[in-house]
Design a protein around this motif. Structure first.
Motif, short mmCIF file in Angstrom:
data_model
loop_
_atom_site.label_atom_id
_atom_site.label_comp_id
_atom_site.label_asym_id
_atom_site.label_seq_id
_atom_site.Cartn_x
_atom_site.Cartn_y
_atom_site.Cartn_z
N TYR A 43 -51.73 -22.86 -59.99
CA TYR A 43 -51.45 -23.47 -58.81
C TYR A 43 -49.91 -23.86 -58.74
O TYR A 43 -49.53 -25.08 -58.66
CB TYR A 43 -52.14 -24.65 -58.63
N THR A 118 -64.61 -23.16 -46.92
CA THR A 118 -63.92 -22.27 -47.81
C THR A 118 -62.43 -22.53 -47.47
O THR A 118 -62.00 -22.46 -46.26
CB THR A 118 -64.14 -20.79 -47.28
N PRO A 121 -56.16 -19.62 -47.52
CA PRO A 121 -55.67 -19.10 -48.73
C PRO A 121 -54.25 -19.97 -49.02
O PRO A 121 -53.98 -19.81 -50.15
CB PRO A 121 -55.03 -17.67 -48.37
N ARG A 127 -58.18 -25.28 -52.40
CA ARG A 127 -58.55 -24.37 -53.33
C ARG A 127 -59.21 -24.92 -54.55
O ARG A 127 -60.00 -24.61 -55.58
CB ARG A 127 -57.55 -23.14 -53.55
N GLU A 131 -62.99 -25.19 -56.26
CA GLU A 131 -63.24 -24.89 -57.84
C GLU A 131 -63.99 -26.07 -58.51
O GLU A 131 -64.90 -25.78 -59.08
CB GLU A 131 -61.86 -24.54 -58.63
#
Length: 305
Positions: A43, A118, A121, A127, A131
């Protein structure tokens, strides 16, 4: 590899055994550091080298490992990563956000992820949170305790936003700064309890989970102690960065030191009835206070930036 001395002899035996155990703990921390570096490398838009120097990954891994020295590196993996996520959130709120609207959107996105959404992007923070959520969900305890995890996450997000309001108001001649008690009521911005809940859920710690509500209450008190211990150790840095610090809210530094003593006494009161049922979880919380009290006497998690 052979040991450097015969452990059957009394001379030096205790020192050798102690050092061996310390070496094992440091090895677990080293594995944790490497995993955090891999996570940050995945990241790059979230973990800039300027803010997230290598020492930060080491400091996080050491703190978590010395808090739970009975755990393996795998058992501490999500705990470490939850801390790293908290640091990323803190950096975005404290150093990147330009408006309350940005912080509100960040909060909305993170809570949506916590609820199963979700992330977009381009939402690196979301994100990474997804995880963590998915790895927790793969374990046996998450379904039953997801609500607790989500609530602690909400507290972190809202408390960071509240402190942003305080800091912004102080810089624009707005409302007066909070008093010490109000400041401590906002200690979830330290993101300690969400990490602890993540730890207990990810390891399916049955004794801890059975008493999770009481442990969360004790963790919140520990979190307030850590907030003040942190502030005592980072006052000069907070002045440079324009961050709030408990010392700014009282007439004398000794007021903060006395408050720490009161809070530590309260921690022991909360620990006492829990210790027989979940001794390891109580030791884990107590070790957090001890480690931070020693750590902040000499250094800080953040670099100079």
């Amino acid at each position: 590899m052979s040991t450097p001395m015969n452990t059957s002899t009394p001379v030096g035996r205790e020192a050798l055994l102690a050092a061996t155990e310390h070496g094992r703990i440091c090895a677990v921390a080293a594995k944790g550091q490497r995993d955090l570096q891999r996570c940050a490398a995945a990241y790059p838009e979230l973990f800039s080298p300027k803010a997230f120097e290598p020492a930060l990954f080491s400091n996080v891994a050491m703190a978590i490992t010395f808090g739970a020295p009975w755990c393996s590196a795998e058992q501490l993996r999500l705990t470490n990563r939850a801390v790293l996520w908290g640091f990323a959130l803190d950096y975005l709120v404290d150093h990147e956000a330009q408006s309350r609207h940005e912080i509100d959107r960040l909060t909305e996105r993170c809570l949506a992820v916590a609820d199963g959404g979700t992330p977009e992007p381009d939402d690196a923070l979301g994100r990474l949170l997804a995880e963590l959520r998915d790895e927790l969900a793969a374990g046996p305890a998450f379904a039953a305790y997801r609500g607790v995890w989500r609530e602690e996450l909400r507290k972190v997000l809202e408390s960071m936003a509240r402190e942003w309001d305080w800091k912004t108001a102080a810089q624009t001649d707005g409302p007066a700064l909070p008093g010490l008690d109000e400041y401590l009521a906002n200690a979830d911005n330290l993101a300690c309890t969400i990490v602890n809940v993540t730890h207990w859920i990810s390891n399916d710690d049955r004794s801890a989970l059975t008493h999770l509500d009481a442990l969360v209450e004790a963790s919140a008190e520990v979190q307030r102690v850590l907030r003040l211990v942190n502030d005592l150790g980072t006052y000069e840095r907070d002045l440079r960065w324009g961050d709030l610090n408990a010392i700014m809210l009282v007439s004398d530094r000794s007021d903060v030191e006395r408050k720490i003593e009161e809070l530590v006494a309260r921690c022991h009161e909360l620990f006492a009835p829990l210790a027989p049922a979940c001794p390891q979880a109580v030791e884990y919380l107590a070790r957090q206070v001890g480690f931070s009290s020693g750590f902040y006497r000499g250094t800080d998690f953040w670099g100079q930036m």
